[in-house]
Design a protein around this motif. Structure first.
Motif, PDB file in Angstrom:
ATOM      1  N   LYS A  88      48.099  35.775  78.773  1.00 38.36           N
ATOM      2  CA  LYS A  88      46.683  35.952  78.446  1.00 38.36           C
ATOM      3  C   LYS A  88      46.216  37.349  78.826  1.00 38.36           C
ATOM      4  CE  LYS A  88      45.855  31.857  76.847  1.00 38.36           C
ATOM      5  NZ  LYS A  88      45.440  31.677  75.463  1.00 38.36           N
ATOM      6  N   HIS A  89      45.234  37.836  78.081  1.00 36.85           N
ATOM      7  CA  HIS A  89      44.650  39.146  78.323  1.00 36.85           C
ATOM      8  C   HIS A  89      43.812  39.104  79.590  1.00 36.85           C
ATOM      9  CE1 HIS A  89      42.663  42.965  77.483  1.00 36.85           C
ATOM     10  NE2 HIS A  89      41.478  42.366  77.558  1.00 36.85           N
ATOM     11  N   LEU A  90      44.019  40.065  80.491  1.00 37.59           N
ATOM     12  CA  LEU A  90      43.182  40.212  81.685  1.00 37.59           C
ATOM     13  C   LEU A  90      42.039  41.142  81.336  1.00 37.59           C
ATOM     14  CD1 LEU A  90      45.955  40.734  84.373  1.00 37.59           C
ATOM     15  CD2 LEU A  90      44.599  38.679  83.985  1.00 37.59           C
ATOM     16  N   ASP A  91      40.816  40.744  81.707  1.00 41.82           N
ATOM     17  CA  ASP A  91      39.658  41.554  81.354  1.00 41.82           C
ATOM     18  C   ASP A  91      38.658  41.577  82.499  1.00 41.82           C
ATOM     19  OD1 ASP A  91      37.942  43.145  79.847  1.00 41.82           O
ATOM     20  OD2 ASP A  91      38.117  41.894  78.064  1.00 41.82           O
ATOM     21  N   PHE A  92      37.696  42.481  82.368  1.00 41.25           N
ATOM     22  CA  PHE A  92      36.682  42.724  83.390  1.00 41.25           C
ATOM     23  C   PHE A  92      35.832  41.484  83.631  1.00 41.25           C
ATOM     24  CE2 PHE A  92      32.208  43.941  84.102  1.00 41.25           C
ATOM     25  CZ  PHE A  92      32.341  44.524  85.349  1.00 41.25           C
ATOM     26  N   ALA A  93      35.663  41.135  84.926  1.00 38.30           N
ATOM     27  CA  ALA A  93      34.793  40.028  85.300  1.00 38.30           C
ATOM     28  C   ALA A  93      33.590  40.519  86.094  1.00 38.30           C
ATOM     29  CB  ALA A  93      35.566  38.988  86.110  1.00 38.30           C
ATOM     30  N   SER A  94      33.805  41.455  87.041  1.00 43.03           N
ATOM     31  CA  SER A  94      32.699  41.871  87.890  1.00 43.03           C
ATOM     32  C   SER A  94      33.043  43.116  88.697  1.00 43.03           C
ATOM     33  CB  SER A  94      32.361  40.740  88.859  1.00 43.03           C
ATOM     34  OG  SER A  94      31.320  41.122  89.711  1.00 43.03           O
ATOM     35  N   VAL A  95      31.997  43.849  89.096  1.00 47.48           N
ATOM     36  CA  VAL A  95      32.136  44.949  90.046  1.00 47.48           C
ATOM     37  C   VAL A  95      31.875  44.378  91.426  1.00 47.48           C
ATOM     38  CG1 VAL A  95      31.159  47.121  90.864  1.00 47.48           C
ATOM     39  CG2 VAL A  95      31.408  46.733  88.420  1.00 47.48           C
ATOM     40  N   LEU A  96      32.820  44.549  92.349  1.00 45.19           N
ATOM     41  CA  LEU A  96      32.628  44.074  93.715  1.00 45.19           C
ATOM     42  C   LEU A  96      31.985  45.119  94.602  1.00 45.19           C
ATOM     43  CD1 LEU A  96      35.767  42.038  94.815  1.00 45.19           C
ATOM     44  CD2 LEU A  96      33.515  41.234  94.176  1.00 45.19           C
ATOM     45  N   ASN A  97      32.407  46.359  94.447  1.00 45.53           N
ATOM     46  CA  ASN A  97      31.917  47.405  95.332  1.00 45.53           C
ATOM     47  C   ASN A  97      31.964  48.732  94.586  1.00 45.53           C
ATOM     48  OD1 ASN A  97      31.108  48.851  97.556  1.00 45.53           O
ATOM     49  ND2 ASN A  97      32.785  48.179  98.869  1.00 45.53           N
ATOM     50  N   LYS A  98      30.950  49.537  94.808  1.00 46.58           N
ATOM     51  CA  LYS A  98      30.883  50.842  94.159  1.00 46.58           C
ATOM     52  C   LYS A  98      30.328  51.845  95.154  1.00 46.58           C
ATOM     53  CE  LYS A  98      28.711  53.168  90.278  1.00 46.58           C
ATOM     54  NZ  LYS A  98      27.858  53.010  89.118  1.00 46.58           N
ATOM     55  N   ASN A  99      31.064  52.911  95.390  1.00 47.11           N
ATOM     56  CA  ASN A  99      30.607  53.966  96.274  1.00 47.11           C
ATOM     57  C   ASN A  99      29.694  54.867  95.457  1.00 47.11           C
ATOM     58  OD1 ASN A  99      30.382  56.181  98.023  1.00 47.11           O
ATOM     59  ND2 ASN A  99      32.364  55.698  98.925  1.00 47.11           N
ATOM     60  N   TYR A 100      28.536  55.221  96.002  1.00 43.14           N
ATOM     61  CA  TYR A 100      27.521  55.930  95.243  1.00 43.14           C
ATOM     62  C   TYR A 100      27.933  57.319  94.794  1.00 43.14           C
ATOM     63  CZ  TYR A 100      24.451  52.131  96.409  1.00 43.14           C
ATOM     64  OH  TYR A 100      23.890  50.907  96.511  1.00 43.14           O
ATOM     65  N   ASP A 101      28.845  57.950  95.493  1.00 44.13           N
ATOM     66  CA  ASP A 101      29.244  59.289  95.060  1.00 44.13           C
ATOM     67  C   ASP A 101      30.371  59.236  94.029  1.00 44.13           C
ATOM     68  OD1 ASP A 101      31.369  58.613  96.630  1.00 44.13           O
ATOM     69  OD2 ASP A 101      31.154  60.258  98.045  1.00 44.13           O
ATOM     70  N   LYS A 102      30.563  58.068  93.415  1.00 50.15           N
ATOM     71  CA  LYS A 102      31.548  57.846  92.344  1.00 50.15           C
ATOM     72  C   LYS A 102      32.975  58.089  92.822  1.00 50.15           C
ATOM     73  CE  LYS A 102      28.518  58.062  88.649  1.00 50.15           C
ATOM     74  NZ  LYS A 102      28.261  56.942  87.892  1.00 50.15           N
ATOM     75  N   ARG A 103      33.181  57.936  94.119  1.00 53.87           N
ATOM     76  CA  ARG A 103      34.508  58.136  94.669  1.00 53.87           C
ATOM     77  C   ARG A 103      35.333  56.854  94.593  1.00 53.87           C
ATOM     78  NH1 ARG A 103      36.338  58.446 100.417  1.00 53.87           N
ATOM     79  NH2 ARG A 103      38.391  59.316 100.159  1.00 53.87           N
ATOM     80  N   MET A 104      34.690  55.681  94.619  1.00 54.39           N
ATOM     81  CA  MET A 104      35.398  54.416  94.661  1.00 54.39           C
ATOM     82  C   MET A 104      34.703  53.372  93.799  1.00 54.39           C
ATOM     83  SD  MET A 104      35.779  51.119  96.145  1.00 54.39           S
ATOM     84  CE  MET A 104      34.440  51.065  97.260  1.00 54.39           C
ATOM     85  N   LEU A 105      35.507  52.621  93.064  1.00 55.60           N
ATOM     86  CA  LEU A 105      35.013  51.497  92.263  1.00 55.60           C
ATOM     87  C   LEU A 105      35.991  50.349  92.442  1.00 55.60           C
ATOM     88  CD1 LEU A 105      32.835  50.578  90.201  1.00 55.60           C
ATOM     89  CD2 LEU A 105      34.421  51.268  88.410  1.00 55.60           C
ATOM     90  N   HIS A 106      35.492  49.181  92.838  1.00 57.68           N
ATOM     91  CA  HIS A 106      36.317  47.997  93.088  1.00 57.68           C
ATOM     92  C   HIS A 106      35.871  46.911  92.112  1.00 57.68           C
ATOM     93  CE1 HIS A 106      37.568  44.672  96.166  1.00 57.68           C
ATOM     94  NE2 HIS A 106      38.392  44.755  95.149  1.00 57.68           N
ATOM     95  N   VAL A 107      36.798  46.463  91.251  1.00 61.41           N
ATOM     96  CA  VAL A 107      36.470  45.482  90.222  1.00 61.41           C
ATOM     97  C   VAL A 107      37.421  44.292  90.271  1.00 61.41           C
ATOM     98  CG1 VAL A 107      35.477  47.201  88.668  1.00 61.41           C
ATOM     99  CG2 VAL A 107      37.870  46.611  88.449  1.00 61.41           C
ATOM    100  N   ILE A 108      36.963  43.189  89.710  1.00 58.60           N
ATOM    101  CA  ILE A 108      37.776  41.985  89.569  1.00 58.60           C
ATOM    102  C   ILE A 108      38.049  41.770  88.083  1.00 58.60           C
ATOM    103  CG2 ILE A 108      37.804  39.461  89.827  1.00 58.60           C
ATOM    104  CD1 ILE A 108      38.127  40.911  92.447  1.00 58.60           C
ATOM    105  N   LEU A 109      39.304  41.481  87.780  1.00 53.37           N
ATOM    106  CA  LEU A 109      39.727  41.153  86.422  1.00 53.37           C
ATOM    107  C   LEU A 109      40.240  39.717  86.427  1.00 53.37           C
ATOM    108  CD1 LEU A 109      41.767  44.394  85.652  1.00 53.37           C
ATOM    109  CD2 LEU A 109      39.364  43.991  85.238  1.00 53.37           C
ATOM    110  N   ARG A 110      39.974  39.007  85.341  1.00 52.76           N
ATOM    111  CA  ARG A 110      40.420  37.617  85.240  1.00 52.76           C
ATOM    112  C   ARG A 110      41.054  37.366  83.880  1.00 52.76           C
ATOM    113  NH1 ARG A 110      36.026  33.767  88.199  1.00 52.76           N
ATOM    114  NH2 ARG A 110      36.111  34.824  90.188  1.00 52.76           N
TER     115      ARG A 110
END
Length: 154
Positions: A49-71
């Motif tokens: 099955k295709h894994l796709d974007f479910a949600s953003v868990l955490n995002k650093n405001y200076d665009k240094r870090m993005l943490h996402v969940i795929l399902r």
């Protein structure tokens, strides 16, 4: 430990989010990072099955870090490894993948690999061992001076 609690609380919030609505509200920069995560996760963890974007868990405001969940989704895995709004997220289906982008370096792990996820997050986020405002001149204490004043001030 604090990070694990943050991760678990964020996972509880995922049950009520709709990945397509949230994806459409993201900036082009964030969408590009998420498409990169989708590609990497499908290559390494996607089975049928295709894994796709479910949600953003955490995002650093200076665009240094993005943490996402795929399902996993209702769509079969194809060579198209980007967000597909025609695919419905399967909430309880496996695999569920956590992807952390830190300064352009992407790491994707199965959601059950909490130690690896925590390590990726701790390597990316700055240490929080300091107290907010502690660097301000009013919060500094003199070495040899007698301290007077209210308890909150000394």
């Amino acid at each position: 430990m604090r990070g694990l609690l943050l991760l678990l609380s964020a996972l509880l919030l995922l049950e009520t989010t709709d990945g397509n609505e949230e994806y459409n509200q993201l900036s082009q920069h964030d969408k590009a990072i998420i498409d990169k995560a989708i590609k990497l996760a499908n290559e390494n963890h996607g089975k049928t099955k295709h894994l796709d974007f479910a949600s953003v868990l955490n995002k650093n405001y200076d665009k240094r870090m993005l943490h996402v969940i795929l399902r996993s989704t209702s769509c079969d895995k194809t060579t198209q490894n980007i967000h597909r709004k025609d695919c419905k997220i399967q909430d309880k289906a496996r695999p569920q993948v956590s992807c952390v982008d830190c300064d352009g370096k992407m790491s994707c792990f199965l959601l059950r690999e909490t130690e690896k996820i925590e390590q990726a997050l701790s390597e990316c986020l700055p240490s929080r061992s300091h107290l907010t405002g502690a660097g301000h001149s009013l919060a500094r204490k003199a070495e040899n001076e007698k301290q007077t004043g209210c308890l909150g001030c000394i």
